[in-house]
Design a protein around this motif. Structure first.
Motif, short mmCIF file in Angstrom:
data_model
loop_
_atom_site.label_atom_id
_atom_site.label_comp_id
_atom_site.label_asym_id
_atom_site.label_seq_id
_atom_site.Cartn_x
_atom_site.Cartn_y
_atom_site.Cartn_z
N LEU A 269 -3.75 -4.88 2.00
CA LEU A 269 -4.97 -4.82 2.79
C LEU A 269 -6.22 -4.54 1.95
CD1 LEU A 269 -3.65 -2.78 5.87
CD2 LEU A 269 -3.63 -5.24 5.50
N GLY A 270 -6.05 -4.33 0.65
CA GLY A 270 -7.20 -4.08 -0.22
C GLY A 270 -7.94 -2.82 0.15
N GLN A 271 -7.22 -1.70 0.30
CA GLN A 271 -7.82 -0.45 0.76
C GLN A 271 -7.40 0.70 -0.13
OE1 GLN A 271 -6.04 -0.19 4.72
NE2 GLN A 271 -4.31 0.96 3.92
N ASP A 272 -7.98 1.90 0.14
CA ASP A 272 -7.65 3.07 -0.67
C ASP A 272 -6.75 4.02 0.12
OD1 ASP A 272 -9.31 4.24 1.20
OD2 ASP A 272 -10.99 4.52 -0.17
N GLU A 273 -6.43 5.17 -0.52
CA GLU A 273 -5.51 6.12 0.09
C GLU A 273 -6.05 6.73 1.38
OE1 GLU A 273 -6.34 6.07 -3.07
OE2 GLU A 273 -4.46 5.77 -4.18
N PHE A 274 -7.38 6.88 1.46
CA PHE A 274 -7.95 7.50 2.65
C PHE A 274 -7.74 6.62 3.88
CE2 PHE A 274 -11.57 8.32 5.54
CZ PHE A 274 -11.27 9.63 5.86
N LEU A 275 -7.94 5.32 3.75
CA LEU A 275 -7.70 4.42 4.87
C LEU A 275 -6.24 4.42 5.27
CD1 LEU A 275 -9.96 1.28 4.29
CD2 LEU A 275 -9.94 2.77 6.28
N PHE A 276 -5.35 4.51 4.27
CA PHE A 276 -3.92 4.60 4.59
C PHE A 276 -3.65 5.87 5.39
CE2 PHE A 276 0.40 6.04 3.82
CZ PHE A 276 1.14 4.89 4.10
N SER A 277 -4.29 6.97 5.04
CA SER A 277 -4.10 8.22 5.77
C SER A 277 -4.54 8.06 7.23
CB SER A 277 -4.90 9.35 5.12
OG SER A 277 -4.47 9.59 3.81
#
Length: 419
Positions: A269-277
């Motif tokens: 999804l081309g995202q960082d850890e915060f978005l995963f959280s």
């Protein structure tokens, strides 16, 4: 009574929330901790698992670490629930489990290798095996048939607030490190581990100060402590609590498989850890909003409609997570997943509570709590293995299990709320 709920249930819910915040930290922190190279993995990566022929990867090591907690937690719960029923005690076992959880969380700071992490995670699994079924049994005993769904909804709401927002806070705590307090330096990981321990010990304080065993618990200490696989009445093939336990196992797998796929999801999804959280927490956020109204509605309209509706929604909600391509659509899919889980959680526990005999709440409800814990243990391992075939495979596998769960509940679980 506060907001229509027994004060002791609210205290137990607040205590469980504080503990859940700390413990859910580790779901996000431990994968990042292993990926950070702080813990040496040389000699483990690239090896072949005997008999299985599986090559050890970082994802597999993460899956083992996360799943170990669930396996020990799950398999020990029938014994701890039965011990609590047989002795007629609840509070002492809850406190013992919380102390064990908190001490192990703090000890992560000093772990020198992967093997020590495994040992500490095992101790936490044992601690949870004492707190979870015994706490649920106590909440069940403080309720009546007419209020059971609502009380369990309130309890689950607070617990899930902790479990849902813990990962978000954990991501922020790790990212904002290192910290310095009065000349003492802490990394983001150290701060997260200490915060997890603090949550457990806050729970210890709340339970010690405000919760006591109901008088009837000791009076009703049971001798006949067993649960059935086959329905003793002969109306169905399987005992309804056992059938609901299998369905809960499959639901737990659907929730937990996401945690191991953090790197895969972020890359796709081309995202960082915060978005995963945020995505991880979306399932819990939906539960927080819906547990109480659904629990109370099940007290009025029955348990079975919500159980069937929840499992009917679960299969497509899980499957679509394997095909979405943007962070926003993943959040939406996870929210729908959470709605499905909310429709099952409180009504399912209420069914088991309705069917539990006096003095046997710990044994009966441990079937469901054990099943859910086992699902959270199998989920990370299953996804860590299945993702090698394709990103969709773990989600498709879980969707099939959700269909099986729907069939089990439809055919084996009758309505338990009096007409």
């Amino acid at each position: 009574m506060v907001l229509g709920t027994d004060r002791r249930v609210l205290v137990l819910a607040l205590a469980r929330m504080a503990d859940a915040i700390g413990n859910s930290f580790l779901i996000i922190v431990l994968p990042l901790y292993l990926a950070s190279d702080i813990i040496p993995l040389e000699g483990l990566l690239g090896a072949t698992v005997p008999l299985l022929g599986i090559t050890v990867t970082t994802e597999l090591l993460i899956g083992v670490l996360l799943s170990l907690f669930g396996f020990l937690n799950s398999f020990a719960q029938p014994f701890t629930g039965r011990l609590s029923d047989r002795t007629g005690k609840r509070r002492i076992y809850i406190l013992f489990g919380l102390v064990l959880l908190g001490a192990a969380s703090a000890a992560y700071v000093f772990a020198p290798n992967y093997e020590t992490l495994v040992l500490l995670r095992a101790l936490q699994g044992l601690g949870a095996a004492f707190t979870i079924p015994v706490t649920i049994a106590l909440v069940n005993e403080l309720a009546t048939t007419e209020s059971r769904g609502g009380n369990l909804g309130v309890f689950n709401t607070f617990r899930l607030i902790g479990f849902g927002f813990g990962p978000i806070i954990a991501g922020l705590v790790v990212a904002a490190g290192p910290y310095s307090f009065y000349g003492i330096s802490l990394s983001g990981f150290d701060a997260a581990f200490y915060a997890a321990a603090l949550g457990a010990f806050i729970s210890v304080g709340l339970v010690t100060a405000f919760v006591a065993d109901p008088e009837k618990t000791g009076d009703l200490a049971a001798d006949d402590l067993s649960f059935q696989v086959r329905d003793p009445t002969g109306r169905q093939t399987l005992d309804p609590v056992f059938a609901l336990g299998v369905a809960t196992l499959f639901m737990g797998i659907s929730i937990a498989l996401f945690a191991t796929l953090q790197e895969n999801v972020n890359t796709r999804l081309g995202q960082d850890e915060f978005l995963f959280s945020i995505q991880f927490a979306a399932v819990i956020i939906a539960n927080v909003l819906l547990q109480v109204p659904i629990g109370r509605a099940s007290d009025q309209y029955g348990r079975r409609p919500f159980l069937l509706g929840g499992f009917l929604l679960l299969a497509p909600a899980v499957f679509v997570q394997g095909i979405v391509t943007t962070p926003l659509t993943m959040i939406v899919a996870r929210l729908i997943h959470g709605v499905a889980v909310a429709m099952v959680f409180a009504p399912g526990l209420a069914v088991a509570g309705d069917l539990a005999k006096e003095g046997q709440s710990g044994t009966t409800l441990s079937v469901l709590t054990m099943a859910f814990g086992l699902g959270t243990a199998i989920g990370p391992l299953a996804s860590g293995y299945l993702v090698r075939f394709s990103f969709l495979t773990p989600f498709a596998f879980s969707a099939v299990l959700a269909v099986v769960a729907l069939a089990l509940v439809y055919s084996q679980v009758e309505e338990t709320l009096p007409a």
